[in-house]
Design an enzyme around this catalytic site. Structure first.
Site, PDB file in Angstrom:
ATOM      1  N   CYS A  71      -3.980  -3.455  -0.862  1.00 21.74           N
ATOM      2  CA  CYS A  71      -2.542  -3.681  -0.953  1.00 21.74           C
ATOM      3  C   CYS A  71      -1.899  -2.359  -1.385  1.00 21.74           C
ATOM      4  CB  CYS A  71      -2.235  -4.819  -1.924  1.00 21.74           C
ATOM      5  SG  CYS A  71      -2.744  -4.515  -3.621  1.00 21.74           S
ATOM      6  N   ALA A  72      -0.837  -2.407  -2.133  1.00 21.87           N
ATOM      7  CA  ALA A  72      -0.116  -1.175  -2.473  1.00 21.87           C
ATOM      8  C   ALA A  72      -0.899  -0.254  -3.387  1.00 21.87           C
ATOM      9  CB  ALA A  72       1.226  -1.519  -3.121  1.00 21.87           C
TER      10      ALA A  72
END
Length: 489
Positions: A434-435
Protein backbone atom coordinates in the site's frame (compact mmCIF):
# COMPACT_ATOMS: atom_id res chain seq x y z
CA UNK A 1 -12.13 -12.24 8.25
CA UNK A 2 -9.30 -10.06 9.56
CA UNK A 3 -7.17 -10.83 6.51
CA UNK A 4 -10.10 -10.06 4.22
CA UNK A 5 -10.72 -6.69 5.88
CA UNK A 6 -7.01 -5.87 5.66
CA UNK A 7 -7.09 -6.53 1.91
CA UNK A 8 -10.16 -4.32 1.63
CA UNK A 9 -8.45 -1.53 3.55
CA UNK A 10 -5.44 -1.83 1.25
CA UNK A 11 -7.70 -1.70 -1.81
CA UNK A 12 -9.34 1.49 -0.56
CA UNK A 13 -5.92 3.16 -0.60
CA UNK A 14 -5.91 2.89 -4.39
CA UNK A 15 -8.67 5.48 -4.98
CA UNK A 16 -7.71 7.48 -1.88
CA UNK A 17 -4.22 7.93 -3.33
CA UNK A 18 -5.78 9.97 -6.16
CA UNK A 19 -7.03 12.62 -3.73
CA UNK A 20 -3.76 14.60 -3.42
CA UNK A 21 -4.09 15.51 -7.09
CA UNK A 22 -7.58 16.84 -6.36
CA UNK A 23 -6.45 18.87 -3.35
CA UNK A 24 -3.53 20.35 -5.28
CA UNK A 25 -5.82 21.53 -8.09
CA UNK A 26 -8.52 22.80 -5.71
CA UNK A 27 -6.01 24.44 -3.36
CA UNK A 28 -4.33 26.42 -6.15
CA UNK A 29 -7.73 27.31 -7.57
CA UNK A 30 -8.86 28.69 -4.20
CA UNK A 31 -5.65 30.68 -3.84
CA UNK A 32 -6.24 32.33 -7.20
CA UNK A 33 -9.85 33.20 -6.38
CA UNK A 34 -10.59 32.64 -2.66
CA UNK A 35 -13.99 34.36 -2.77
CA UNK A 36 -15.43 33.61 -6.19
CA UNK A 37 -14.11 30.06 -6.66
CA UNK A 38 -13.70 30.66 -10.38
CA UNK A 39 -16.26 33.40 -10.85
CA UNK A 40 -13.47 35.98 -11.08
CA UNK A 41 -10.78 33.88 -12.76
CA UNK A 42 -10.99 31.51 -15.70
CA UNK A 43 -7.83 29.68 -14.57
CA UNK A 44 -9.25 29.28 -11.06
CA UNK A 45 -12.51 27.91 -12.49
CA UNK A 46 -10.55 25.45 -14.63
CA UNK A 47 -8.53 24.17 -11.66
CA UNK A 48 -11.46 24.00 -9.25
CA UNK A 49 -13.67 22.12 -11.72
CA UNK A 50 -10.86 19.69 -12.53
CA UNK A 51 -10.21 18.94 -8.87
CA UNK A 52 -13.93 18.65 -8.14
CA UNK A 53 -14.28 16.09 -10.92
CA UNK A 54 -12.09 13.73 -8.86
CA UNK A 55 -13.77 14.43 -5.52
CA UNK A 56 -17.25 14.04 -7.01
CA UNK A 57 -16.35 10.71 -8.65
CA UNK A 58 -15.05 8.91 -5.58
CA UNK A 59 -17.88 6.36 -5.75
CA UNK A 60 -16.76 5.20 -9.18
CA UNK A 61 -13.11 5.25 -8.12
CA UNK A 62 -13.99 3.08 -5.12
CA UNK A 63 -15.71 0.55 -7.39
CA UNK A 64 -12.75 0.36 -9.75
CA UNK A 65 -10.10 0.47 -7.02
CA UNK A 66 -11.68 -2.22 -4.84
CA UNK A 67 -12.26 -4.49 -7.83
CA UNK A 68 -8.62 -4.13 -8.87
CA UNK A 69 -7.18 -4.44 -5.36
CA UNK A 70 -9.27 -7.44 -4.32
CA UNK A 71 -8.69 -9.42 -7.53
CA UNK A 72 -6.11 -12.20 -7.52
CA UNK A 73 -3.61 -10.65 -9.91
CA UNK A 74 -4.84 -7.02 -10.06
CA UNK A 75 -5.88 -7.41 -13.68
CA UNK A 76 -7.45 -4.62 -15.73
CA UNK A 77 -10.51 -6.71 -16.61
CA UNK A 78 -11.38 -6.80 -12.90
CA UNK A 79 -11.27 -2.99 -12.78
CA UNK A 80 -13.48 -2.78 -15.89
CA UNK A 81 -15.91 -5.19 -14.23
CA UNK A 82 -16.04 -2.93 -11.18
CA UNK A 83 -17.12 -0.06 -13.39
CA UNK A 84 -19.74 -2.26 -15.08
CA UNK A 85 -21.09 -3.36 -11.69
CA UNK A 86 -21.39 0.24 -10.48
CA UNK A 87 -23.15 1.42 -13.63
CA UNK A 88 -25.66 -1.45 -13.47
CA UNK A 89 -26.67 -0.97 -9.83
CA UNK A 90 -26.79 2.83 -9.87
CA UNK A 91 -28.88 2.84 -13.05
CA UNK A 92 -31.32 0.15 -11.91
CA UNK A 93 -31.75 1.71 -8.47
CA UNK A 94 -31.99 5.36 -9.47
CA UNK A 95 -35.14 7.09 -8.30
CA UNK A 96 -36.73 7.02 -11.76
CA UNK A 97 -35.96 3.34 -12.32
CA UNK A 98 -37.24 2.32 -8.88
CA UNK A 99 -40.47 4.22 -9.49
CA UNK A 100 -40.91 2.36 -12.79
CA UNK A 101 -40.03 -1.05 -11.29
CA UNK A 102 -42.41 -0.64 -8.36
CA UNK A 103 -45.08 1.13 -10.43
CA UNK A 104 -45.26 4.09 -8.08
CA UNK A 105 -44.86 7.85 -8.38
CA UNK A 106 -41.23 9.09 -8.11
CA UNK A 107 -42.23 11.18 -5.10
CA UNK A 108 -43.13 7.97 -3.26
CA UNK A 109 -39.71 6.37 -3.77
CA UNK A 110 -37.66 5.97 -0.56
CA UNK A 111 -35.13 8.83 -0.18
CA UNK A 112 -32.34 6.24 0.16
CA UNK A 113 -32.41 5.63 -3.61
CA UNK A 114 -31.55 9.27 -4.27
CA UNK A 115 -28.24 8.43 -2.50
CA UNK A 116 -27.48 5.24 -4.40
CA UNK A 117 -24.33 6.65 -6.05
CA UNK A 118 -22.17 6.56 -2.94
CA UNK A 119 -18.90 4.95 -1.90
CA UNK A 120 -20.65 2.16 -0.01
CA UNK A 121 -22.30 1.00 -3.24
CA UNK A 122 -18.94 1.52 -4.95
CA UNK A 123 -17.32 -0.89 -2.49
CA UNK A 124 -20.07 -3.49 -2.99
CA UNK A 125 -19.69 -3.18 -6.77
CA UNK A 126 -15.94 -3.62 -6.51
CA UNK A 127 -16.27 -6.68 -4.27
CA UNK A 128 -18.79 -8.38 -6.60
CA UNK A 129 -16.53 -7.69 -9.58
CA UNK A 130 -13.40 -8.94 -7.79
CA UNK A 131 -15.04 -12.17 -6.64
CA UNK A 132 -16.44 -12.74 -10.13
CA UNK A 133 -12.98 -12.27 -11.59
CA UNK A 134 -11.33 -14.57 -9.06
CA UNK A 135 -13.87 -17.32 -9.74
CA UNK A 136 -14.37 -17.12 -13.51
CA UNK A 137 -11.36 -15.42 -15.15
CA UNK A 138 -9.93 -18.75 -16.37
CA UNK A 139 -13.19 -20.43 -17.49
CA UNK A 140 -13.01 -21.99 -20.97
CA UNK A 141 -16.32 -21.95 -22.89
CA UNK A 142 -17.30 -24.27 -25.79
CA UNK A 143 -15.80 -23.39 -29.18
CA UNK A 144 -18.95 -21.60 -30.36
CA UNK A 145 -18.58 -19.12 -27.51
CA UNK A 146 -14.79 -19.26 -27.18
CA UNK A 147 -14.42 -15.53 -27.86
CA UNK A 148 -16.12 -14.82 -24.51
CA UNK A 149 -13.91 -17.20 -22.51
CA UNK A 150 -11.60 -16.21 -19.69
CA UNK A 151 -11.28 -12.56 -18.78
CA UNK A 152 -13.82 -11.41 -21.41
CA UNK A 153 -16.44 -13.40 -19.53
CA UNK A 154 -15.91 -11.52 -16.27
CA UNK A 155 -17.62 -8.17 -17.11
CA UNK A 156 -20.58 -10.06 -18.61
CA UNK A 157 -21.08 -12.23 -15.56
CA UNK A 158 -20.53 -9.24 -13.30
CA UNK A 159 -23.43 -7.44 -14.99
CA UNK A 160 -25.64 -10.51 -14.45
CA UNK A 161 -24.67 -10.83 -10.80
CA UNK A 162 -25.26 -7.12 -10.22
CA UNK A 163 -28.80 -7.48 -11.55
CA UNK A 164 -29.37 -10.02 -8.78
CA UNK A 165 -27.66 -7.78 -6.22
CA UNK A 166 -29.74 -4.82 -7.39
CA UNK A 167 -32.90 -6.88 -6.93
CA UNK A 168 -31.89 -7.59 -3.33
CA UNK A 169 -30.88 -3.99 -2.67
CA UNK A 170 -34.22 -2.81 -4.04
CA UNK A 171 -35.75 -4.07 -0.80
CA UNK A 172 -32.88 -3.94 1.70
CA UNK A 173 -31.06 -0.74 0.69
CA UNK A 174 -33.47 1.60 2.51
CA UNK A 175 -32.91 -0.42 5.71
CA UNK A 176 -29.10 -0.53 5.27
CA UNK A 177 -28.95 3.16 4.44
CA UNK A 178 -31.07 4.00 7.47
CA UNK A 179 -28.84 2.02 9.85
CA UNK A 180 -25.63 3.44 8.38
CA UNK A 181 -27.03 6.95 8.62
CA UNK A 182 -28.13 6.36 12.21
CA UNK A 183 -24.60 5.17 13.12
CA UNK A 184 -22.96 8.19 11.54
CA UNK A 185 -25.49 10.60 13.05
CA UNK A 186 -25.01 9.08 16.50
CA UNK A 187 -21.26 9.79 16.36
CA UNK A 188 -21.72 13.22 14.80
CA UNK A 189 -24.43 13.94 17.35
CA UNK A 190 -21.85 13.61 20.12
CA UNK A 191 -20.08 16.66 18.69
CA UNK A 192 -16.50 17.12 19.86
CA UNK A 193 -16.66 13.95 21.98
CA UNK A 194 -17.72 11.95 18.92
CA UNK A 195 -14.77 13.34 16.97
CA UNK A 196 -12.51 12.25 19.83
CA UNK A 197 -13.94 8.71 19.76
CA UNK A 198 -13.36 8.54 16.03
CA UNK A 199 -9.77 9.82 16.35
CA UNK A 200 -8.97 7.32 19.12
CA UNK A 201 -10.18 4.29 17.16
CA UNK A 202 -8.61 5.59 13.96
CA UNK A 203 -5.17 5.29 15.58
CA UNK A 204 -5.92 1.96 17.26
CA UNK A 205 -6.89 0.38 13.94
CA UNK A 206 -3.65 1.35 12.19
CA UNK A 207 -1.71 -1.76 13.35
CA UNK A 208 -4.15 -4.02 11.49
CA UNK A 209 -4.66 -1.66 8.54
CA UNK A 210 -8.41 -1.17 9.08
CA UNK A 211 -8.33 2.57 9.74
CA UNK A 212 -9.11 3.30 6.08
CA UNK A 213 -12.38 1.42 6.42
CA UNK A 214 -13.35 3.55 9.44
CA UNK A 215 -12.24 6.73 7.65
CA UNK A 216 -14.57 5.98 4.76
CA UNK A 217 -17.59 6.41 7.04
CA UNK A 218 -16.67 9.95 8.08
CA UNK A 219 -14.54 11.30 5.25
CA UNK A 220 -16.61 10.19 2.28
CA UNK A 221 -20.23 9.98 1.25
CA UNK A 222 -20.95 6.47 2.54
CA UNK A 223 -23.68 7.66 4.88
CA UNK A 224 -23.93 11.35 4.07
CA UNK A 225 -21.19 12.83 6.29
CA UNK A 226 -18.64 13.28 3.47
CA UNK A 227 -16.37 15.56 5.52
CA UNK A 228 -13.65 15.78 2.85
CA UNK A 229 -16.12 16.33 0.03
CA UNK A 230 -17.95 19.04 1.96
CA UNK A 231 -14.72 20.83 2.86
CA UNK A 232 -13.48 20.95 -0.72
CA UNK A 233 -16.89 21.66 -2.21
CA UNK A 234 -18.65 25.00 -2.74
CA UNK A 235 -19.35 26.91 0.46
CA UNK A 236 -23.04 27.05 -0.43
CA UNK A 237 -23.22 23.24 -0.41
CA UNK A 238 -21.46 22.63 2.91
CA UNK A 239 -24.67 21.80 4.78
CA UNK A 240 -26.57 20.48 1.76
CA UNK A 241 -28.43 17.23 2.43
CA UNK A 242 -27.24 17.17 6.04
CA UNK A 243 -29.93 15.82 8.41
CA UNK A 244 -31.65 18.68 10.25
CA UNK A 245 -30.88 17.00 13.57
CA UNK A 246 -27.16 17.63 13.04
CA UNK A 247 -27.43 21.35 12.29
CA UNK A 248 -25.50 23.22 14.95
CA UNK A 249 -23.57 20.07 15.92
CA UNK A 250 -21.67 19.15 12.77
CA UNK A 251 -19.28 21.60 11.18
CA UNK A 252 -17.23 20.89 8.10
CA UNK A 253 -13.71 19.63 8.76
CA UNK A 254 -14.37 18.31 12.27
CA UNK A 255 -13.05 14.86 11.30
CA UNK A 256 -9.90 16.25 9.74
CA UNK A 257 -8.63 19.33 11.56
CA UNK A 258 -7.66 17.59 14.81
CA UNK A 259 -5.06 15.52 13.00
CA UNK A 260 -2.92 18.52 12.00
CA UNK A 261 -1.51 19.20 15.51
CA UNK A 262 -0.71 15.48 15.86
CA UNK A 263 0.88 14.79 12.50
CA UNK A 264 2.71 18.10 12.08
CA UNK A 265 3.84 18.56 15.68
CA UNK A 266 2.98 15.72 18.06
CA UNK A 267 4.53 12.78 16.25
CA UNK A 268 7.74 14.61 15.28
CA UNK A 269 8.09 15.45 19.00
CA UNK A 270 7.62 11.75 19.77
CA UNK A 271 10.46 11.01 17.35
CA UNK A 272 12.63 13.58 19.12
CA UNK A 273 11.91 11.94 22.48
CA UNK A 274 12.86 8.55 21.07
CA UNK A 275 16.12 10.01 19.77
CA UNK A 276 16.95 11.73 23.07
CA UNK A 277 16.43 8.52 25.06
CA UNK A 278 18.38 6.25 22.68
CA UNK A 279 21.67 4.74 23.81
CA UNK A 280 24.64 7.03 23.05
CA UNK A 281 26.20 4.57 20.61
CA UNK A 282 22.97 4.41 18.61
CA UNK A 283 21.96 8.09 18.60
CA UNK A 284 23.34 8.74 15.11
CA UNK A 285 21.45 5.78 13.63
CA UNK A 286 18.18 6.51 15.46
CA UNK A 287 18.50 10.23 14.79
CA UNK A 288 18.58 9.72 11.02
CA UNK A 289 15.59 7.35 11.17
CA UNK A 290 13.51 9.66 13.37
CA UNK A 291 14.44 12.71 11.29
CA UNK A 292 13.27 11.05 8.07
CA UNK A 293 10.08 9.76 9.70
CA UNK A 294 9.42 13.12 11.39
CA UNK A 295 9.80 15.05 8.14
CA UNK A 296 7.44 12.62 6.39
CA UNK A 297 4.85 13.13 9.13
CA UNK A 298 5.23 16.94 9.20
CA UNK A 299 5.30 17.58 5.46
CA UNK A 300 3.03 14.88 4.01
CA UNK A 301 1.13 13.49 6.99
CA UNK A 302 2.49 9.97 6.42
CA UNK A 303 2.74 8.79 10.02
CA UNK A 304 3.17 5.03 9.76
CA UNK A 305 7.02 5.02 9.68
CA UNK A 306 7.06 6.88 13.01
CA UNK A 307 4.15 5.05 14.61
CA UNK A 308 5.40 1.60 13.70
CA UNK A 309 8.81 2.40 15.12
CA UNK A 310 7.36 2.20 18.65
CA UNK A 311 3.94 0.61 18.17
CA UNK A 312 5.03 -2.95 18.96
CA UNK A 313 8.16 -2.18 20.95
CA UNK A 314 6.19 -0.03 23.40
CA UNK A 315 2.41 -0.65 23.14
CA UNK A 316 1.73 1.51 26.21
CA UNK A 317 3.31 4.44 24.38
CA UNK A 318 1.09 3.84 21.36
CA UNK A 319 -2.00 3.83 23.58
CA UNK A 320 -0.89 7.19 24.95
CA UNK A 321 -0.53 8.41 21.35
CA UNK A 322 -4.10 7.27 20.54
CA UNK A 323 -5.44 9.05 23.63
CA UNK A 324 -3.57 12.27 22.78
CA UNK A 325 -5.01 12.09 19.26
CA UNK A 326 -8.48 11.91 20.79
CA UNK A 327 -7.67 14.94 22.95
CA UNK A 328 -6.54 16.91 19.90
CA UNK A 329 -9.69 15.98 17.97
CA UNK A 330 -11.82 17.09 20.93
CA UNK A 331 -10.03 20.39 21.54
CA UNK A 332 -9.87 21.44 17.89
CA UNK A 333 -13.51 20.52 17.28
CA UNK A 334 -14.65 22.25 20.48
CA UNK A 335 -13.04 25.58 19.56
CA UNK A 336 -14.17 25.30 15.93
CA UNK A 337 -10.77 25.63 14.24
CA UNK A 338 -10.79 23.75 10.95
CA UNK A 339 -8.58 22.92 8.02
CA UNK A 340 -8.97 20.05 5.59
CA UNK A 341 -6.97 17.59 3.57
CA UNK A 342 -7.40 15.13 0.77
CA UNK A 343 -4.51 12.81 1.61
CA UNK A 344 -3.33 13.46 5.16
CA UNK A 345 -2.85 16.23 7.71
CA UNK A 346 0.62 17.40 6.73
CA UNK A 347 2.06 20.79 5.83
CA UNK A 348 1.22 20.47 2.13
CA UNK A 349 -2.51 19.94 2.69
CA UNK A 350 -2.52 22.55 5.46
CA UNK A 351 -1.12 25.24 3.18
CA UNK A 352 -3.47 24.28 0.36
CA UNK A 353 -6.50 24.60 2.64
CA UNK A 354 -5.60 27.98 4.18
CA UNK A 355 -7.59 30.05 1.69
CA UNK A 356 -10.42 27.58 1.38
CA UNK A 357 -13.60 29.46 2.34
CA UNK A 358 -14.68 26.44 4.38
CA UNK A 359 -11.59 26.66 6.62
CA UNK A 360 -12.29 28.40 9.93
CA UNK A 361 -9.47 29.97 11.95
CA UNK A 362 -6.93 27.50 10.52
CA UNK A 363 -4.02 29.54 11.94
CA UNK A 364 -5.14 28.51 15.43
CA UNK A 365 -3.96 25.00 14.61
CA UNK A 366 -0.35 26.19 14.71
CA UNK A 367 -0.24 27.30 18.39
CA UNK A 368 -2.32 24.25 19.30
CA UNK A 369 0.23 22.15 17.44
CA UNK A 370 3.10 23.74 19.37
CA UNK A 371 1.32 22.89 22.65
CA UNK A 372 1.00 19.27 21.51
CA UNK A 373 4.67 19.26 20.54
CA UNK A 374 5.56 20.08 24.15
CA UNK A 375 3.00 17.60 25.54
CA UNK A 376 4.26 14.74 23.33
CA UNK A 377 7.89 15.50 24.12
CA UNK A 378 7.36 15.66 27.89
CA UNK A 379 4.97 12.69 28.09
CA UNK A 380 7.07 10.46 25.85
CA UNK A 381 10.31 11.32 27.66
CA UNK A 382 8.70 10.65 31.03
CA UNK A 383 7.03 7.39 29.92
CA UNK A 384 10.12 6.00 28.18
CA UNK A 385 12.42 6.70 31.13
CA UNK A 386 10.01 5.85 33.94
CA UNK A 387 8.69 2.63 32.41
CA UNK A 388 12.04 1.76 30.80
CA UNK A 389 10.33 1.23 27.46
CA UNK A 390 12.38 -0.44 24.74
CA UNK A 391 11.87 2.17 22.05
CA UNK A 392 14.23 2.24 19.04
CA UNK A 393 17.81 2.62 20.23
CA UNK A 394 17.04 1.19 23.68
CA UNK A 395 16.65 -2.48 22.73
CA UNK A 396 18.77 -5.01 24.59
CA UNK A 397 20.19 -6.53 21.42
CA UNK A 398 20.55 -5.37 17.86
CA UNK A 399 21.35 -7.17 14.66
CA UNK A 400 23.84 -5.52 12.36
CA UNK A 401 22.96 -5.90 8.69
CA UNK A 402 24.94 -4.24 5.93
CA UNK A 403 22.82 -2.94 3.06
CA UNK A 404 24.98 -1.52 0.30
CA UNK A 405 24.08 0.25 -2.90
CA UNK A 406 22.43 3.42 -4.16
CA UNK A 407 19.17 4.10 -5.96
CA UNK A 408 17.54 0.93 -7.27
CA UNK A 409 20.54 -1.12 -6.12
CA UNK A 410 19.78 -0.08 -2.54
CA UNK A 411 16.19 -1.32 -2.85
CA UNK A 412 17.44 -4.60 -4.33
CA UNK A 413 19.88 -5.04 -1.45
CA UNK A 414 17.21 -4.18 1.10
CA UNK A 415 14.80 -6.63 -0.52
CA UNK A 416 17.40 -9.40 -0.38
CA UNK A 417 17.82 -8.97 3.39
CA UNK A 418 14.05 -8.72 3.94
CA UNK A 419 13.43 -11.86 1.86
CA UNK A 420 15.95 -13.80 3.90
CA UNK A 421 14.43 -12.52 7.15
CA UNK A 422 10.96 -13.49 5.94
CA UNK A 423 12.07 -17.08 5.67
CA UNK A 424 13.07 -17.16 2.01
CA UNK A 425 11.05 -17.75 -1.14
CA UNK A 426 9.51 -20.89 0.29
CA UNK A 427 7.70 -18.88 2.95
CA UNK A 428 6.21 -16.31 0.54
CA UNK A 429 2.70 -16.83 -0.85
CA UNK A 430 1.99 -13.35 -2.25
CA UNK A 431 3.49 -9.86 -2.21
CA UNK A 432 1.61 -6.57 -2.35
CA UNK A 433 1.99 -3.07 -1.00
CA UNK A 434 0.00 0.00 0.00
CA UNK A 435 1.27 3.54 0.55
CA UNK A 436 3.89 2.65 3.16
CA UNK A 437 3.76 -1.11 3.81
CA UNK A 438 4.65 -4.40 2.22
CA UNK A 439 1.58 -6.60 2.64
CA UNK A 440 2.53 -10.25 2.52
CA UNK A 441 0.83 -13.60 2.68
CA UNK A 442 3.25 -16.15 4.10
CA UNK A 443 3.24 -19.84 4.94
CA UNK A 444 4.27 -19.25 8.55
CA UNK A 445 4.75 -15.81 10.08
CA UNK A 446 6.36 -17.29 13.17
CA UNK A 447 9.67 -17.85 11.35
CA UNK A 448 10.04 -14.16 10.44
CA UNK A 449 13.05 -12.39 11.94
CA UNK A 450 11.62 -8.97 12.77
CA UNK A 451 14.89 -7.62 14.17
CA UNK A 452 16.73 -8.41 10.97
CA UNK A 453 14.05 -6.73 8.87
CA UNK A 454 14.29 -3.61 11.02
CA UNK A 455 18.07 -3.63 10.80
CA UNK A 456 17.72 -3.65 7.01
CA UNK A 457 16.07 -0.23 7.14
CA UNK A 458 12.39 -1.00 7.68
CA UNK A 459 10.51 0.78 10.46
CA UNK A 460 8.84 -2.32 11.83
CA UNK A 461 7.00 -5.56 11.12
CA UNK A 462 3.48 -6.63 12.03
CA UNK A 463 2.22 -10.24 12.00
CA UNK A 464 -1.56 -10.08 12.62
CA UNK A 465 -1.89 -13.86 12.21
CA UNK A 466 0.07 -16.95 11.21
CA UNK A 467 -0.22 -16.34 7.45
CA UNK A 468 -0.06 -12.54 7.24
CA UNK A 469 2.80 -10.06 7.62
CA UNK A 470 3.23 -6.34 7.05
CA UNK A 471 6.62 -4.65 6.74
CA UNK A 472 6.57 -0.87 7.19
CA UNK A 473 9.07 0.59 4.73
CA UNK A 474 7.82 4.12 4.13
CA UNK A 475 6.76 6.10 1.04
CA UNK A 476 9.29 4.30 -1.21
CA UNK A 477 7.76 0.90 -0.45
CA UNK A 478 6.79 0.28 -4.08
CA UNK A 479 10.44 0.02 -5.12
CA UNK A 480 11.19 -2.50 -2.37
CA UNK A 481 8.05 -4.45 -3.28
CA UNK A 482 9.04 -4.57 -6.96
CA UNK A 483 12.55 -5.74 -6.03
CA UNK A 484 11.12 -8.37 -3.68
CA UNK A 485 8.81 -9.68 -6.42
CA UNK A 486 11.76 -9.97 -8.82
CA UNK A 487 13.74 -11.91 -6.25
CA UNK A 488 10.88 -14.31 -5.55
CA UNK A 489 10.33 -14.94 -9.25
Amino acid sequence: MMKYLQRLGKSLMLPIAVLPAASLLLGIGYYLDPTGWGANSVLSAFLVKTGASIIDSMSILFAVGVALGMSKDRDGSAALSGLVAFLVVTTLLSTGSVAQLLQIDPSEVAPAFAKISNQFIGIISGLVAAHTYNKFHDVVLPDAFAFFSGKRLVPILTAVFMIIVSGILLYVWPFIFGKLTLFGESIVGLGAFGAAIYGFFNRLLIPVGLHHTLNSVFWFNLIGINDIGRFWGPAADVMKDLPASLNGIYHVGMYQAGYFPIMMFGLPAAGLAIYLTAKPERKAEIGSLMLAAGIASFVTGVTEPLEFSFMFLAPALYLIHALLTAVSMYVVTAIGATAGFSFSAGLIDYVLSLKNPNAHNPLLLLPIGLVFFVIYLVVFLFAIKTLNLKTPGREDETIEVEVNGKGNDKFEAMAEVILEALGGKENIVSIDNCATRLRLEVVNSEVINKDKIKAAGAFGTSTPDKTTAQVIVGPKVQFVADALKRLVK
